[in-house]
Every structure is written in C-alpha cells, then in structure tokens.
Scaffold this motif. Structure first.
Motif, PDB file in Angstrom:
ATOM      1  N   GLN A   1      16.038  38.254 -29.641  1.00  0.00           N
ATOM      2  CA  GLN A   1      14.581  38.353 -29.618  1.00  0.00           C
ATOM      3  C   GLN A   1      14.073  39.615 -30.293  1.00  0.00           C
ATOM      4  O   GLN A   1      13.016  39.613 -30.894  1.00  0.00           O
ATOM      5  CB  GLN A   1      14.067  38.288 -28.191  1.00  0.00           C
TER       6      GLN A   1
ATOM      7  N   ASN B   1       3.179  36.533 -28.508  1.00  0.00           N
ATOM      8  CA  ASN B   1       4.637  36.682 -28.578  1.00  0.00           C
ATOM      9  C   ASN B   1       5.406  35.455 -28.114  1.00  0.00           C
ATOM     10  O   ASN B   1       6.499  35.193 -28.601  1.00  0.00           O
ATOM     11  CB  ASN B   1       5.086  37.885 -27.749  1.00  0.00           C
TER      12      ASN B   1
ATOM     13  N   ARG C   1       6.565  32.870 -30.784  1.00  0.00           N
ATOM     14  CA  ARG C   1       7.562  33.490 -31.656  1.00  0.00           C
ATOM     15  C   ARG C   1       8.913  33.562 -30.965  1.00  0.00           C
ATOM     16  O   ARG C   1       9.947  33.246 -31.551  1.00  0.00           O
ATOM     17  CB  ARG C   1       7.103  34.887 -32.063  1.00  0.00           C
ATOM     18  N   ASP C   2       8.905  33.966 -29.699  1.00  0.00           N
ATOM     19  CA  ASP C   2      10.152  34.070 -28.943  1.00  0.00           C
ATOM     20  C   ASP C   2      10.830  32.715 -28.784  1.00  0.00           C
ATOM     21  O   ASP C   2      12.055  32.616 -28.834  1.00  0.00           O
ATOM     22  CB  ASP C   2       9.898  34.697 -27.574  1.00  0.00           C
TER      23      ASP C   2
END
Length: 100
Positions: A82, A68, A71-72
């Motif tokens: 987000q 994650n 991507r964040d």
C-alpha cells in the motif's frame, strides 16, 4: 471507512445535513471542475454550507479516507504494497532560477 464515520457520529454535536447526497455532489462538482465555492450552482445548496461541510469533513479526515480507499483497493488487487517503495522526480521540470 464506515467504522470511522460511525465513530465520529457518536462524538458529533451538530446534526447531519438533511440532504447529504446533495452536499457530497456539490463537493465533487467543485473539486472536479476546479471552480470557486461561490460559483457553486444553487441546485447543490448554499455554497457556504457546502464549504463548511467540506471543511469539517476534511478536518476529521473523512475526505482523505474517501480518496484513499479506492486507491488502496486497486493496489491490493494488484498484489502490491500500500505504501510506495520508490519515488521519481524529473529534474527537467525543475526551474533552477526559481530558487534564487
């Protein structure tokens, strides 16, 4: 993510693997190629050890955080929220006969 890993290290009973890079490389190799764990080349170590490390990291949430975080970062650079605000489902990809 580092804080979470350090937090887990304090509670950890089992020692870290001596060659953590090799374990991570084995995990990436399997997930990228979609192979069975038993087909892991010997260069990454014993397949059962790598599988056990993967399972342990998954249960701790480290694998999810690892996936994650990049991507964040990209989402934040684009100036977006987000969490997604909308989802799209393509009805043509659903086979109605499968639900009978």
């Amino acid at each position: 993510m580092k804080e979470r890993i350090n937090e887990r290290k304090e509670k950890q009973v089992r020692p870290q693997p001596k060659d953590a890079r090799r374990v991570w490389s084995g995990i990436v190799y399997i997930t990228k190629n979609g192979w069975f764990w038993r087909d892991l080349p010997k260069a990454f170590g014993l397949w059962k050890s790598v599988l056990n490390d993967f399972t342990r990291l998954t249960h701790r949430g480290i694998i999810q955080a690892f996936m994650n975080k990049p991507r964040d970062i990209v989402i934040m650079k684009r100036g977006k929220e987000q969490s997604p605000s909308i989802g799209i489902i393509d009805i043509q990809s659903v086979n109605p006969r499968a639900f009978k």
